[in-house]
Design an enzyme around this catalytic site. Structure first.
Site, PDB file in Angstrom:
ATOM      1  NE  ARG A  26      -4.257  -1.467   0.195  1.00  0.00           N
ATOM      2  CZ  ARG A  26      -5.389  -1.518   0.897  1.00  0.00           C
ATOM      3  NH1 ARG A  26      -5.654  -0.581   1.781  1.00  0.00           N
ATOM      4  NH2 ARG A  26      -6.242  -2.490   0.700  1.00  0.00           N
ATOM      5  NE  ARG A  30      -7.208   5.206   2.431  1.00  0.00           N
ATOM      6  CZ  ARG A  30      -8.010   4.314   2.990  1.00  0.00           C
ATOM      7  NH1 ARG A  30      -9.233   4.641   3.336  1.00  0.00           N
ATOM      8  NH2 ARG A  30      -7.579   3.089   3.213  1.00  0.00           N
ATOM      9  NE  ARG A  39      -9.900   7.387  -2.853  1.00  0.00           N
ATOM     10  CZ  ARG A  39     -11.165   7.723  -2.715  1.00  0.00           C
ATOM     11  NH1 ARG A  39     -11.716   8.577  -3.536  1.00  0.00           N
ATOM     12  NH2 ARG A  39     -11.882   7.211  -1.739  1.00  0.00           N
ATOM     13  CG  ASP A  76      -8.879  -3.160  -4.381  1.00  0.00           C
ATOM     14  OD1 ASP A  76      -8.260  -2.547  -3.487  1.00  0.00           O
ATOM     15  OD2 ASP A  76      -9.677  -4.089  -4.137  1.00  0.00           O
ATOM     16  CE1 TYR A 153     -12.821  -7.570   1.713  1.00  0.00           C
ATOM     17  CE2 TYR A 153     -11.189  -9.155   0.961  1.00  0.00           C
ATOM     18  CZ  TYR A 153     -11.551  -8.102   1.785  1.00  0.00           C
ATOM     19  OH  TYR A 153     -10.651  -7.597   2.675  1.00  0.00           O
TER      20      TYR A 153
HETATM   21  O1  CP3 Z   1       0.173   0.417  -3.179  1.00  0.00           O
HETATM   22  C1  CP3 Z   1      -0.290  -0.734  -3.314  1.00  0.00           C
HETATM   23  O2  CP3 Z   1      -0.099  -1.652  -2.490  1.00  0.00           O
HETATM   24  C2  CP3 Z   1      -1.049  -1.067  -4.602  1.00  0.00           C
HETATM   25  C3  CP3 Z   1      -2.454  -0.951  -4.580  1.00  0.00           C
HETATM   26  C4  CP3 Z   1      -3.334  -1.874  -3.763  1.00  0.00           C
HETATM   27  C5  CP3 Z   1      -4.574  -1.439  -3.245  1.00  0.00           C
HETATM   28  N1  CP3 Z   1      -5.234  -2.501  -2.719  1.00  0.00           N
HETATM   29  C6  CP3 Z   1      -5.065  -0.049  -3.308  1.00  0.00           C
HETATM   30  C7  CP3 Z   1      -6.152   0.369  -2.393  1.00  0.00           C
HETATM   31  C8  CP3 Z   1      -3.221  -3.229  -3.456  1.00  0.00           C
HETATM   32  C9  CP3 Z   1      -2.075  -4.195  -3.711  1.00  0.00           C
HETATM   33  C10 CP3 Z   1      -4.436  -3.623  -2.806  1.00  0.00           C
HETATM   34  C11 CP3 Z   1      -4.724  -5.002  -2.377  1.00  0.00           C
HETATM   35  C12 CP3 Z   1      -5.935  -5.272  -1.609  1.00  0.00           C
HETATM   36  N2  CP3 Z   1      -7.167  -4.705  -1.748  1.00  0.00           N
HETATM   37  C13 CP3 Z   1      -6.033  -6.290  -0.631  1.00  0.00           C
HETATM   38  C14 CP3 Z   1      -4.943  -7.254  -0.235  1.00  0.00           C
HETATM   39  C15 CP3 Z   1      -3.925  -6.629   0.643  1.00  0.00           C
HETATM   40  C16 CP3 Z   1      -4.387  -6.303   2.034  1.00  0.00           C
HETATM   41  O3  CP3 Z   1      -4.383  -5.111   2.375  1.00  0.00           O
HETATM   42  O4  CP3 Z   1      -4.755  -7.231   2.771  1.00  0.00           O
HETATM   43  C17 CP3 Z   1      -7.348  -6.276  -0.134  1.00  0.00           C
HETATM   44  C18 CP3 Z   1      -7.909  -7.169   0.948  1.00  0.00           C
HETATM   45  C19 CP3 Z   1      -8.057  -5.277  -0.859  1.00  0.00           C
HETATM   46  C20 CP3 Z   1      -9.499  -4.938  -0.741  1.00  0.00           C
HETATM   47  C21 CP3 Z   1      -9.707  -3.541  -0.325  1.00  0.00           C
HETATM   48  N3  CP3 Z   1      -9.399  -2.434  -1.067  1.00  0.00           N
HETATM   49  C22 CP3 Z   1     -10.265  -3.100   0.899  1.00  0.00           C
HETATM   50  C23 CP3 Z   1     -10.723  -4.008   2.015  1.00  0.00           C
HETATM   51  C24 CP3 Z   1     -10.275  -1.715   0.846  1.00  0.00           C
HETATM   52  C25 CP3 Z   1     -10.889  -0.791   1.864  1.00  0.00           C
HETATM   53  C26 CP3 Z   1     -10.064  -0.641   3.077  1.00  0.00           C
HETATM   54  C27 CP3 Z   1      -9.250   0.606   2.985  1.00  0.00           C
HETATM   55  O5  CP3 Z   1      -8.041   0.528   3.230  1.00  0.00           O
HETATM   56  O6  CP3 Z   1      -9.858   1.643   2.699  1.00  0.00           O
HETATM   57  C28 CP3 Z   1      -9.694  -1.312  -0.370  1.00  0.00           C
HETATM   58  C29 CP3 Z   1      -9.483   0.077  -0.843  1.00  0.00           C
HETATM   59  C30 CP3 Z   1      -8.102   0.452  -1.309  1.00  0.00           C
HETATM   60  N4  CP3 Z   1      -7.314  -0.303  -2.123  1.00  0.00           N
HETATM   61  C31 CP3 Z   1      -7.439   1.683  -1.042  1.00  0.00           C
HETATM   62  C32 CP3 Z   1      -6.216   1.635  -1.727  1.00  0.00           C
HETATM   63  C33 CP3 Z   1      -5.171   2.711  -1.802  1.00  0.00           C
HETATM   64  C34 CP3 Z   1      -8.021   2.831  -0.245  1.00  0.00           C
HETATM   65  C35 CP3 Z   1      -9.149   3.413  -0.994  1.00  0.00           C
HETATM   66  C36 CP3 Z   1      -9.205   4.916  -1.058  1.00  0.00           C
HETATM   67  O7  CP3 Z   1      -8.280   5.581  -1.584  1.00  0.00           O
HETATM   68  O8  CP3 Z   1     -10.247   5.449  -0.634  1.00  0.00           O
END
Ligand code: CP3
Length: 344
Positions: A26, A30, A39, A76, A153
């Site tokens: 990540r 944010r 974003r 994602d 999910y």
């Molecule tokens: O920088 C990176 O790592 C690359 C991008 C990336 C994102 N999600 C961007 C993201 C990667 C590799 C993921 C993987 C992901 N997504 C996983 C597996 C890794 C982990 O964290 O366990 C999972 C379970 C998800 C599903 C997901 N996406 C959830 C549960 C959420 C909401 C929770 C949160 O953190 O808000 C997301 C949203 C998400 N994916 C964000 C980002 C940057 C935040 C969204 C935003 O900008 O509002």
């Protein structure tokens, strides 16, 4: 610089480097003001994922700011379910919401694996842009969720505390559950293959909820799909480095590392690094495993923990990373403390 000179690819190929390559899960997110600005400009999180120029821009932001050794594609894991036909939205502050898949009929109504390209094609364009934009020493990592984690999910329609809806479907409707798991597995292979064709130099499988499986189900539900995806990708792309992340796998980790076929196993912050050096590094490169909370706390505790992890894993191939994603409340300045501790 030849691709084999990229430190991340050297470590994934099994080389023990004096300074381990570093990237953070990540790392585009944010906690960075420039991410929040892009974003905002994109509108929604999904618009950001599906606008290649903007997705490439946020992938590049942490590379420019910090000089990491790896850039992870911005996308994602839930785009694959969307490609399979699930309705997907991200509710700000609450996380993802999907239409649920709870019965054999609902599994049968999903689209076939190849159909995902219609939805996720912009992601491949993001990879193409990045492969032409990244500095020559930085490796481009593609990724997907591993089938079990994606299934949790799809079945629940949201993130859940113990992945109970998915575990119940596994126990109560095993045929429908494994039909779904196979479909996700096939879609994941096609999705990652297109990422590699577009320029991804390594791929990572995120099995973030591996730890909620019972020991009896672990082999069939976590290990086997990870193994199948790895084997199929390596047969199509010989030498492709694969990173697997069976988060929370605990006592299953050693067998996972020994038999999954991945070149690198990422470990969470609960795995003792000396144990990983002894039991995992003989089989694979190890990635990890700083507690993400230290990126919030900062200071000497952060520097000391980073040095300790580096030292404990210095006898074999190691990619420095966190044990899970960096959180929105992390201070970007702490990344400099971390990098000084590892590289300084
Ligand atoms: O920088 C990176 O790592 C690359 C991008 C990336 C994102 N999600 C961007 C993201 C990667 C590799 C993921 C993987 C992901 N997504 C996983 C597996 C890794 C982990 O964290 O366990 C999972 C379970 C998800 C599903 C997901 N996406 C959830 C549960 C959420 C909401 C929770 C949160 O953190 O808000 C997301 C949203 C998400 N994916 C964000 C980002 C940057 C935040 C969204 C935003 O900008 O509002």
């Amino acid at each position: 610089m030849s691709s084999q000179a990229k430190p991340l690819l050297r470590a994934l190929a099994g080389e023990t480097l004096r300074v381990p390559p570093v990237w953070l899960m990540r790392q585009a997110g944010r906690y960075l003001p420039e991410y929040r600005a892009t974003r905002e400009k994109a509108g929604s999180f999904l618009d950001l994922c599906y606008t290649p120029e903007l997705a490439a821009e946020v992938t590049m932001q942490p590379i420019r700011r910090f000089g990491f050794d790896g850039a992870i594609l911005f996308a994602d894991i839930l785009l694959v379910p969307q490609g399979l036909g699930a309705d997907l939205t991200f509710v700000p502050g609450e996380g993802p919401r999907l239409s649920t898949v709870a019965t054999a009929e609902e599994v049968a109504a999903l689209r076939p694996a190849e159909a995902i390209h219609d939805t996720v094609a912009p992601v491949y364009e993001t990879v193409r842009i990045l492969s032409q934009t990244l500095p020559p020493e930085v490796a481009l990592i593609g990724f997907a969720g591993a089938p079990w984690t994606v299934a949790t999910y799809m079945i629940a329609g949201r993130g859940t505390p113990n992945q109970e809806p998915a575990r119940r479907m596994l126990l109560e409707q095993p045929d429908a559950f494994f039909t779904l798991l196979d479909l996700i597995t096939e879609a994941t292979i096609e999705y990652l293959a297109r990422q590699v064709e577009a320029g991804a130099e390594a791929v990572k499988l995120f099995d973030s909820w591996a730890g909620s499986l019972s020991a009896l189900d672990f082999e069939r539900v976590c290990l086997e799909p990870n193994r199948r995806i790895t084997a199929e990708l390596k047969s199509r792309f010989p030498g492709l480095p694969v990173i697997a992340f069976p988060r929370g796998a605990g006592a299953w980790l050693e067998r996972f590392a020994d038999s999954c076929g991945a070149d690198c196993v990422a470990i969470d912050q609960h795995v003792p690094t000396r144990w990983a050096a002894e039991r995992l590094q003989p089989h694979v490169c190890v990635q990890g495993n700083l507690d993400p909370l230290l990126m919030v706390a900062g200071g000497e505790p952060l520097a000391a923990a980073a040095r300790r992890i580096r030292e404990d894993l210095s006898g074999g191939p190691h990619v420095f990373n966190l044990g899970h994603g960096i959180t929105p409340d992390a201070d970007p300045e702490n990344v400099h403390i971390l990098l000084d501790a590892i590289r300084g």
